[in-house]
Design an enzyme around this catalytic site. Structure first.
Site: not given
Length: 888
Positions: A332, A618, A622
């Site tokens: 990410d 996070d 996810d």
């Protein structure tokens, strides 16, 4: 306050607060929380009872080989060989002591890791919001809930706003339950699935927000009644440990077979069967690498503990092995590659673009003030005394308010939130319904692409008018320019509303106010880490929900992508077939505007191409992508409890560089384990050959039982453990990722074992022969004086010990010769070798020990022989490495 109060769902909110002696505005004081913790205990579940030290010791003795050794003790005692009995007994219990120490040490390391990865809870104490360990919660604590949190204790809900909780771990119901704090029930036998005014420990918030008061902690919670469901087995074996255990069993069967053959040959040769029984049993013990699994467990626990000090907490031990095979890191952008400190730098309204500078130098328009006020009201973040909680984007909006001179505290008192439509990844919007003296209003913030279709009017210089295509074009142009400069954009709209407005009606006929652009700069250490990963054959891929241009700008700055053609968006992904995506996935370096389900598709496509993938995440959603990735990596700071529990590894600093450090550490751990295994197997092969060939020739046994057990206990085990604690190889990240399916003996490791074992075995046999020769005898003679045999065995014993100890130095690096590394750089190994030599000298120079082990004091030629022959395997290995290096 009564510890025995039950059925809290039958109590109203005011009644619950009264019973627990808590003020809803301030929560407990720290002093009161401390007292209650002393009374109620820590909020933890009791796991399986740990094995006592005595049980661990007995488990070390619960092995069939140990039983055979005990039989040998009894037999030798009956034969009058009391010294042999004592020595074998000491070896048994010393071996058990080492095994016990290893198990206790590994257990402590795992306990420490579990403590570090315990979930957090956001509470209100002394009127302030703070995050604490869930173990610190006590009855009466006010707990703030939001999406992604695991409920840390049993709670009576006080406030709920569209709160939904997934309770399948308790009820088996797969659908989330809508919670209502205002409900009160009379039936004390309500099924858990129908109690909508409570939240239970270990369940998960999937949407909305709420406030609850702790009414049950630890084993008094509902999940405490079924605590075994949450008990963690700390003795999970990794694939590597299983492979080595199987290898040990296979080698053990071969060794036992050889020992049976030796015993059979000895019987045919008319040897003393009692003596040969002892020798055969001792050789079986010495040749079976029963210490492999224990050494691997110790090395893994030490390595994992070291990784935790470098901000990488390993939750599942198999991850350590997989780290060495990772060739793609899907990361990410926000917080991992960047600072995770968003800062608003530009504002666009109908007044035009405003580049923010120091507040005192700026003239703040009415549109900018309304924009900032709306962003603050439409936020769940908190910022007090420079301590912030919540989403970094929302924190940046609070900082914006401070920067332009808004009084956030007064704003919070002026408006009260009465309903909301929470943000989700499909709508890409969040709306709140707030009430003030002037009536109710809706404020909506989100992506321009989503909001532009909802806006019918625009706030223009203090007035409201119909929105035009030109307005939308201007906003789109401003957003594109901001995105091109790697700014994240967020739009605000609002409208007056009725107090009873339904959530689905909030985001219709809105008034567009403005657009903010914020940036989260890349971390300074990330670019070097990406370069290091590239050298190690690891490709970095950025996966983000940001705009395509924003994602590419960051990717280009970090040298992840060179062309916009290497960026694929979520909508573009949906337009191509699964097979086509699998075929083309390796061409992309950035995936932008992706949803959680896209992440799963990306990971699966990369894996379909044979890649070993690490994925960061996070959020609640996810979880699936973290679970299916080969290494799921959760953010320790911003990550939700769902993400952390789905992950194999947690980053306590949310930093991409830590992933690269963890991969490097994982590679070094695997290398160290490999060194230990190669050393043990080489030594065991050498011992078997040194015993088998002379006995097959009809010679006397080169070593007696006690000597074999001594070698197995000290000169094998100590250097093997020390090699497992070797320092990091500085060149480990210049190699390609290890093939996850490669054989353990690949890259010449098997050759090292065979050649090293044969060499050690042959020089030991030569030393044994020389012991006869120097005194004028040969081992083929039938009548040989006892002192001559002792001399020969002493030389064989010395050479075998020295050869094994010296050879361990060469295994510190399988490719580089000694002059390219610090050959004495491993202090643990130096200590193990020195200790081994000192103990060996003690056996010879202490008369009682020399007599017990049936040794003979060597002459000067014998000492020289032991030293020179002992160096042969090490020198041979170093010459081989020098030739290898020259060829390379």
């Amino acid at each position: 306050m009564d510890k025995e109060i039950k059925h809290w769902f039958t109590k109203s909110v005011p009644e619950t607060l009264t019973l627990l002696s808590v003020e809803a505005d301030t929560g407990l004081s720290e002093e009161e929380a401390r007292k209650r913790k002393e009374h109620f205990g820590a909020n933890v579940l009791e796991g399986k009872k740990k094995k006592s030290l005595l049980k661990i010791v007995f488990s070390q003795l619960n092995d069939w080989l140990i039983y055979v050794l005990f039989a040998a003790v009894i037999i030798t005692a009956f034969m009058g060989e009391y010294i042999d009995s004592v020595i074998i007994t000491l070896v048994i219990f010393l071996n058990a002591a080492i095994g016990t120490y290893q198990e206790v040490k590994a257990g402590k390391a795992i306990d420490a890791l579990l403590k570090m990865s315990s979930p957090k809870a956001v509470v209100k104490r002394d009127g302030q919001t703070k995050e604490i360990d869930s173990a610190e919660l006590v009855p009466g604590d006010l707990v703030i809930l939001d999406a992604g949190r695991i409920i840390p204790a049993d709670l009576r809900l006080l406030e709920t706003v569209n709160l939904q909780i997934e309770e399948s771990s308790l009820t088996g119901e797969s659908l989330p339950v809508h919670k209502k704090a205002e409900s009160v029930f009379e039936n004390t036998k309500m099924p858990l699935a129908e109690i909508e005014n409570m939240a239970f420990m270990s369940t998960i918030v999937t949407a909305g927000r709420g406030l609850g008061i702790v009414v049950g902690t630890g084993m008094t919670t509902e999940v405490g009644k079924i605590a075994d469901l949450l008990d963690t087995d700390s003795n999970i074996k990794t694939p590597l440990e299983k492979k080595l255990s199987e290898l040990g069993k296979s080698l053990g069967k071969i060794a036992v077979g050889i020992c049976i053959v030796i015993f059979g040959v000895s019987w045919l040769q008319g040897r003393d069967l009692a003596e040969m029984f002892l020798i055969s049993v001792s050789l079986a013990v010495a040749s079976i690498p029963e210490g492999l699994a224990a050494i691997v467990a110790v090395v893994l626990s030490i390595g994992v503990t070291a990784m935790s000090r470098k901000n990488a907490i390993i939750r599942k031990l198999p991850a350590v092995e997989t780290l060495g095979s990772v060739n793609i890191i899907c990361s990410d952008k926000t917080g991992t590659l960047t600072m995770n400190k968003m800062t608003v730098t530009q504002i666009f309204t109908s007044d035009g673009l405003m580049v923010l500078e120091e507040a005192e130098n700026m003239t703040i328009s009415e549109s900018a003030k309304l924009l900032s006020e709306g962003m603050i009201l439409c936020s769940d973040a908190t910022l007090e005394n420079e301590e912030a909680t919540g989403d970094p984007t929302e924190i940046a909006l609070l900082v914006l308010g401070d920067k332009i001179g808004l009084d956030r505290k007064n704003l919070g008192q002026k408006y009260t939130r009465i309903d909301e439509n929470p943000f989700d990844s499909n709508r890409k919007m969040m709306s709140v319904l707030v009430k003030s003296e002037n009536g109710c209003s809706v404020f909506t913030k989100g992506a321009l692409g989503s909001l532009r279709t909802m806006a019918t009017q625009i706030f223009d210089k203090g007035e409201i008018r119909a929105i035009t295509e030109e307005d939308l074009h201007n906003f789109s142009e401003a957003a594109i320019k901001m995105s091109d400069n790697a700014l994240r954009t967020l739009v605000l709209a609002y409208k007056p509303a009725a107090e009873n407005l339904a959530p689905e009606e909030m985001e219709k006929d809105l008034i567009l106010v403005g657009l903010v652009g914020m940036i989260d700069p890349a971390r300074e250490e990330v670019k070097p880490s990406i370069r290091l990963a590239a050298k190690a054959g690891i490709k970095t891929i950025i996966i983000t929900g940001d705009h395509k241009n924003t994602a590419f700008a960051i990717a280009k700055d970090l040298e992840v992508a060179e062309s916009i053609d290497q960026v694929l968006t979520g909508p573009e992904l949906e337009e191509i077939s699964e097979d086509e995506f699998i075929e083309k996935v390796n061409n992309y370096r950035v995936f932008a505007r992706v949803s959680p389900q896209h992440k799963v598709q990306i990971v699966q496509a990369l894996q379909a191409n044979g890649n070993i993938v690490s994925m960061t995440g996070d959020g609640v959603n996810d979880g699936p992508s973290l679970h299916i990735a080969d290494i799921g990596v959760a953010m320790g700071i911003t990550g939700t409890d769902v993400a952390k529990n789905a992950a194999d590894m947690i980053l306590t600093d949310d930093n991409f560089s830590t992933i690269v450090v963890a991969i490097e550490q994982g590679r070094n751990i695997f290398q160290n384990i490999k060194k230990s295994v190669i050393f043990l197997l080489t030594c065991n092969l050498g011992e078997v050959l040194a015993m088998f060939l002379p006995l097959a020739f009809g010679w006397p046994a080169p070593l007696i039982a006690t000597q074999l057990l001594w070698i197995n206990l000290l000169t094998d085990s100590l250097p093997a453990i020390a090699l497992g604690m070797d320092g990091d190889d500085p060149d480990v990240m210049q190699e390609k990722p290890r093939d996850a399916h490669e054989n353990f003996f690949s890259h010449g490791a098997g050759t090292h074992v065979v050649i090293g074992g044969i060499l050690i075995g042959l020089i030991t046999i030569f030393a044994f022969w020389y012991g006869f020769y120097e005194l004028g005898y040969t081992p083929f003679m039938k009548s040989i004086p006892e002192e001559v045999v002792k001399n020969a065995r002493t030389l064989a014993f010395l050479v075998l010990v020295c050869a094994q100890l010296f050879y361990s130095l060469g295994l510190r690096n399988s490719k580089k010769p000694f002059y390219q590394i610090k050959i004495f750089g491993n202090h643990y190994l130096n200590g193990a070798i020195l200790l081994g030599l000192i103990l060996q000298l003690m056996l010879l120079f202490v008369p009682v020990l020399r007599s017990a082990f049936k040794l003979h004091m060597p002459d000067s030629k014998g000492w020289l022989m032991a030293l020179l022959l002992g160096l042969v395997p090490l020198v041979t290995l170093e010459i081989y490495k020098m030739i290898f290096v020259k060829r390379k």
